[in-house]
Design a protein around this motif. Structure first.
Motif, short mmCIF file in Angstrom:
data_model
loop_
_atom_site.label_atom_id
_atom_site.label_comp_id
_atom_site.label_asym_id
_atom_site.label_seq_id
_atom_site.Cartn_x
_atom_site.Cartn_y
_atom_site.Cartn_z
N ALA A 1 -0.70 -3.67 8.56
CA ALA A 1 0.54 -3.04 8.10
C ALA A 1 1.71 -3.57 8.92
O ALA A 1 1.60 -3.79 10.13
N VAL A 2 2.83 -3.78 8.24
CA VAL A 2 4.04 -4.28 8.87
C VAL A 2 4.95 -3.09 9.14
O VAL A 2 5.00 -2.13 8.36
N ALA A 3 5.68 -3.15 10.23
CA ALA A 3 6.62 -2.07 10.57
C ALA A 3 7.54 -1.81 9.38
O ALA A 3 7.97 -2.75 8.69
N PRO A 4 7.86 -0.55 9.12
CA PRO A 4 8.65 -0.19 7.93
C PRO A 4 10.01 -0.89 7.84
O PRO A 4 10.50 -1.14 6.75
N ASN A 5 10.62 -1.21 8.97
CA ASN A 5 11.95 -1.84 8.95
C ASN A 5 11.88 -3.35 9.20
O ASN A 5 12.92 -3.98 9.34
N ALA A 6 10.70 -3.93 9.29
CA ALA A 6 10.55 -5.35 9.57
C ALA A 6 11.09 -6.20 8.43
O ALA A 6 10.92 -5.87 7.26
N ARG A 7 11.76 -7.27 8.79
CA ARG A 7 12.30 -8.21 7.82
C ARG A 7 11.47 -9.49 7.89
O ARG A 7 11.00 -9.86 8.95
N LEU A 8 11.31 -10.16 6.78
CA LEU A 8 10.50 -11.37 6.72
C LEU A 8 11.37 -12.62 6.70
O LEU A 8 12.42 -12.65 6.05
N VAL A 9 10.91 -13.64 7.39
CA VAL A 9 11.47 -14.97 7.30
C VAL A 9 10.39 -15.83 6.65
O VAL A 9 9.31 -15.97 7.20
N VAL A 10 10.68 -16.34 5.49
CA VAL A 10 9.69 -17.07 4.69
C VAL A 10 9.93 -18.57 4.85
O VAL A 10 11.03 -19.05 4.61
N VAL A 11 8.89 -19.28 5.26
CA VAL A 11 8.93 -20.73 5.33
C VAL A 11 7.69 -21.25 4.61
O VAL A 11 6.57 -20.87 4.95
N ALA A 12 7.91 -22.08 3.61
CA ALA A 12 6.80 -22.67 2.85
C ALA A 12 7.06 -24.15 2.71
O ALA A 12 8.19 -24.57 2.48
N ASP B 1 0.89 -1.16 0.00
CA ASP B 1 0.00 0.00 0.00
C ASP B 1 0.92 1.20 0.00
O ASP B 1 1.35 1.66 1.05
N GLY B 2 1.29 1.64 -1.19
CA GLY B 2 2.34 2.64 -1.30
C GLY B 2 3.64 1.99 -0.86
O GLY B 2 4.00 0.93 -1.34
N ALA B 3 4.33 2.59 0.10
CA ALA B 3 5.59 2.03 0.60
C ALA B 3 5.35 1.01 1.71
O ALA B 3 6.26 0.28 2.09
N ARG B 4 4.12 0.95 2.21
CA ARG B 4 3.82 0.04 3.33
C ARG B 4 3.58 -1.38 2.83
O ARG B 4 2.96 -1.59 1.79
N LEU B 5 4.07 -2.34 3.60
CA LEU B 5 3.80 -3.74 3.35
C LEU B 5 2.64 -4.15 4.24
O LEU B 5 2.62 -3.85 5.43
N VAL B 6 1.65 -4.82 3.65
CA VAL B 6 0.45 -5.23 4.38
C VAL B 6 0.30 -6.74 4.27
O VAL B 6 0.32 -7.29 3.17
N ILE B 7 0.18 -7.39 5.43
CA ILE B 7 -0.01 -8.84 5.48
C ILE B 7 -1.35 -9.11 6.14
O ILE B 7 -1.56 -8.73 7.30
N ALA B 8 -2.24 -9.75 5.42
CA ALA B 8 -3.57 -10.11 5.93
C ALA B 8 -4.26 -8.90 6.57
O ALA B 8 -4.86 -9.00 7.63
N GLY B 9 -4.17 -7.76 5.89
CA GLY B 9 -4.86 -6.56 6.35
C GLY B 9 -4.13 -5.76 7.40
O GLY B 9 -4.62 -4.70 7.82
#
Length: 117
Positions: free
Chosen positions: A43-54, A33-41
């Motif tokens: 917003a995620v903190a601007p500096n948050a890093r993701l760990v992806v496990v699938a 949403d613009g510069a914001r990352l949104v997960i399941a509605g």
């Protein structure tokens, strides 16, 4: 079959396949949403890093969905899938292994996931 029925059934079939597409399902739940990352509605903190496990037959497609939306936010990632269900990923490591009977590769991948957690 009545005229037009085949076309309607084909359209329904295509819509069902699109709704079940793993990569697109992730992209519906994870978006910008613009510069914001949104997960399941949310917003995620601007500096948050993701760990992806699938995990599972759709693991590579799900990981590709995350990469398509938030590759710059991925700190680490691992997708574990059945032999032959992999695909090229840029930021998430991919491991193929046996299914349904686990093998040594399954165990090694599970240990990698535990180490990431």
């Amino acid at each position: 079959m009545k005229s037009g029925a085949r076309e309607r059934l084909t359209a329904i079939h295509r819509a069902a396949l699109a709704a079940a597409d793993a990569e697109m399902a992730v992209r519906r739940a994870l978006h910008r949403d613009g510069a914001r990352l949104v997960i399941a509605g949310r917003a995620v903190a601007p500096n948050a890093r993701l760990v992806v496990v699938a995990a599972g037959k759709a693991a590579a497609a799900m990981a590709a969905g995350v990469e398509a939306v938030a590759a710059d936010r991925i700190a680490a990632g691992l997708a574990v899938t059945k032999d032959g269900h992999g695909r090229a990923l840029a930021r998430v490591a991919l491991r193929e292994s046996s299914h349904p009977v686990p093998d040594a590769r399954c165990e090694a991948a599970a240990r990698e996931v535990l180490a990431m957690a």
